[in-house]
Motif scaffolding. Structure first.
Motif, PDB file in Angstrom:
ATOM      1  N   UNK A  61     -12.933   7.609  10.114  1.00 12.46           N
ATOM      2  CA  UNK A  61     -13.375   7.420   8.809  1.00 12.46           C
ATOM      3  C   UNK A  61     -12.560   6.184   8.191  1.00 12.46           C
ATOM      4  N   UNK A  62     -11.207   6.219   8.386  1.00 11.95           N
ATOM      5  CA  UNK A  62     -10.494   5.255   7.676  1.00 11.95           C
ATOM      6  C   UNK A  62     -10.569   3.855   8.097  1.00 11.95           C
ATOM      7  N   UNK A  63     -11.080   3.722   9.448  1.00 11.78           N
ATOM      8  CA  UNK A  63     -11.558   2.471   9.888  1.00 11.78           C
ATOM      9  C   UNK A  63     -12.768   1.941   9.341  1.00 11.78           C
ATOM     10  N   UNK A  64     -13.621   2.965   9.247  1.00 14.11           N
ATOM     11  CA  UNK A  64     -14.946   2.279   8.593  1.00 14.11           C
ATOM     12  C   UNK A  64     -14.665   2.042   6.983  1.00 14.11           C
ATOM     13  N   UNK A  65     -13.827   2.718   6.311  1.00 14.20           N
ATOM     14  CA  UNK A  65     -13.299   2.482   5.180  1.00 14.20           C
ATOM     15  C   UNK A  65     -13.005   1.331   4.668  1.00 14.20           C
ATOM     16  N   UNK A  66     -11.726   1.069   5.304  1.00 15.33           N
ATOM     17  CA  UNK A  66     -11.078  -0.202   5.325  1.00 15.33           C
ATOM     18  C   UNK A  66     -11.952  -1.392   5.736  1.00 15.33           C
ATOM     19  N   UNK A  67     -12.933  -1.432   6.750  1.00 10.44           N
ATOM     20  CA  UNK A  67     -13.854  -2.335   7.090  1.00 10.44           C
ATOM     21  C   UNK A  67     -14.839  -2.606   5.906  1.00 10.44           C
ATOM     22  N   UNK A  70     -12.819  -4.539   3.337  1.00 17.76           N
ATOM     23  CA  UNK A  70     -12.815  -5.987   3.880  1.00 17.76           C
ATOM     24  C   UNK A  70     -14.343  -6.809   3.419  1.00 17.76           C
ATOM     25  N   UNK A  71     -15.567  -6.031   3.943  1.00 17.38           N
ATOM     26  CA  UNK A  71     -16.502  -7.037   3.783  1.00 17.38           C
ATOM     27  C   UNK A  71     -16.973  -6.992   2.353  1.00 17.38           C
ATOM     28  N   UNK A  72     -16.537  -6.265   1.477  1.00 16.40           N
ATOM     29  CA  UNK A  72     -16.759  -6.395   0.262  1.00 16.40           C
ATOM     30  C   UNK A  72     -15.904  -7.108  -0.665  1.00 16.40           C
ATOM     31  N   UNK A  73     -14.727  -7.901  -0.039  1.00 20.29           N
ATOM     32  CA  UNK A  73     -13.701  -8.475  -0.516  1.00 20.29           C
ATOM     33  C   UNK A  73     -13.006  -7.504  -1.665  1.00 20.29           C
ATOM     34  N   UNK A  77      -9.048  -8.799  -4.973  1.00 22.45           N
ATOM     35  CA  UNK A  77      -9.009  -8.331  -6.558  1.00 22.45           C
ATOM     36  C   UNK A  77      -7.734  -7.451  -6.600  1.00 22.45           C
ATOM     37  N   UNK A  78      -7.686  -6.556  -5.605  1.00 19.49           N
ATOM     38  CA  UNK A  78      -7.068  -5.328  -5.569  1.00 19.49           C
ATOM     39  C   UNK A  78      -5.659  -5.589  -5.793  1.00 19.49           C
ATOM     40  N   UNK A  79      -4.937  -6.726  -5.172  1.00 17.39           N
ATOM     41  CA  UNK A  79      -3.594  -6.949  -5.268  1.00 17.39           C
ATOM     42  C   UNK A  79      -3.038  -8.306  -6.202  1.00 17.39           C
ATOM     43  N   UNK A  80      -4.050  -8.285  -7.002  1.00 17.45           N
ATOM     44  CA  UNK A  80      -3.343  -9.261  -8.072  1.00 17.45           C
ATOM     45  C   UNK A  80      -2.809  -8.240  -9.111  1.00 17.45           C
ATOM     46  N   UNK A  81      -3.115  -6.927  -9.043  1.00 14.68           N
ATOM     47  CA  UNK A  81      -2.533  -5.986  -9.921  1.00 14.68           C
ATOM     48  C   UNK A  81      -1.094  -5.424  -9.438  1.00 14.68           C
ATOM     49  N   UNK A  82      -0.638  -4.641 -10.125  1.00 14.21           N
ATOM     50  CA  UNK A  82       0.896  -4.240  -9.585  1.00 14.21           C
ATOM     51  C   UNK A  82       0.613  -3.124  -8.290  1.00 14.21           C
ATOM     52  N   UNK A  83      -0.515  -3.080  -7.764  1.00 16.04           N
ATOM     53  CA  UNK A  83      -0.563  -1.945  -6.866  1.00 16.04           C
ATOM     54  C   UNK A  83      -0.164  -2.647  -5.618  1.00 16.04           C
ATOM     55  N   UNK A  84       0.968  -1.671  -5.256  1.00 14.96           N
ATOM     56  CA  UNK A  84       1.706  -2.307  -3.783  1.00 14.96           C
ATOM     57  C   UNK A  84       0.887  -1.811  -2.604  1.00 14.96           C
TER      58      UNK A  84
END
Length: 235
Positions: A61-67, A70-73, A77-84
């Motif tokens: 499930x985590x593999x599918x979620x990460x992929x 990645x497919x939706x890019x 945008x996620x890591x231009x925020x303070x999110x580490x």
């Protein structure tokens, strides 16, 4: 506070993509399957089926979620925020682990209740889920397609599944005792039989050690295959 918000967001995301419905269907199937089995086989089957929830389901499930992300890019945008990156990893891991624990609890209690060692049993579910979710995440970071993920994950999971042969009394070797799943089976078995405290300590420390190694490997994989490709340094 930011971590709590990240976990809440991941729970909503998993719900939106049908993870909770999938876990519910799988859990109901497992419950019905256990009821159809002879009483003499239910305890062993319960351990095996419960084991698949935090291990195999969490891994894929985590593999599918990460992929999917990645497919939706989404990472662009996620890591231009303070999110580490570490917050991303832990949020994904803990949110899926919560789902695995709920599912495993329902499967077990529906058949046997919790007359003995609920804490040890759920500790086994928690640690197993954390490890396999991290492992699945690390594999997914390195893959560009679902086919690549399934190929690489087959190699990874095959090794970690070997202690099942010891649990089923098919083949035993001391090598199993360095694999995290040996600790998983010890803790899950505690719901049905007393386990010496030294073995419990060994199981917890073994799983905790592998979780630490998995976390370092996933963080390295994240920085190399996600952050560097986005043009960041992962800091």
């Amino acid at each position: 506070m930011r971590m709590a918000g990240a976990i809440a967001y991941d729970i909503k995301l998993q719900h939106r993509h049908g993870f909770y419905y999938a876990y519910l269907v799988i859990s109901l199937f497992y419950i019905m399957l256990l009821r159809l089995l002879p009483a003499s086989s239910r305890e062993m089957a319960d351990v095996l089926l419960t084991f698949t929830d935090p291990s195999m389901l969490g891994f894929f499930f985590i593999g599918g979620l990460v992929l999917l992300e990645k497919g939706h890019d989404i990472h662009n945008t996620l890591f231009v925020t303070p999110y580490k990156p570490e917050e991303y990893m832990m949020s994904k891991t803990l949110s899926l682990t919560l789902l695995s624990m709920i599912s495993s609890y329902l499967i077990h209690v529906s058949q046997f209740g919790f007359s003995t060692n609920p804490l040890l049993f759920m500790t086994g579910v928690f640690l197993t889920s954390v490890f396999f979710t991290l492992a699945g995440m690390g594999v997914a970071f390195r893959c560009r397609s679902l086919n690549g993920f399934f190929f690489l994950s087959t190699l990874v999971t095959f090794v970690f599944m070997l202690p099942i042969m010891d649990f089923l009394h098919i083949w035993s070797t001391p090598i199993y005792y360095i694999l995290p799943t040996q600790g998983s089976f010890l803790l899950l078995r505690s719901a049905f039989e007393p386990v010496p405290w030294l073995q419990i300590l060994y199981a917890v420390l073994l799983l905790a050690g592998w979780i630490g190694l998995a976390f370092l490997w996933v963080r390295y994989s994240f920085r190399k295959f996600i952050m560097l490709r986005l043009g960041g340094d992962g800091s």
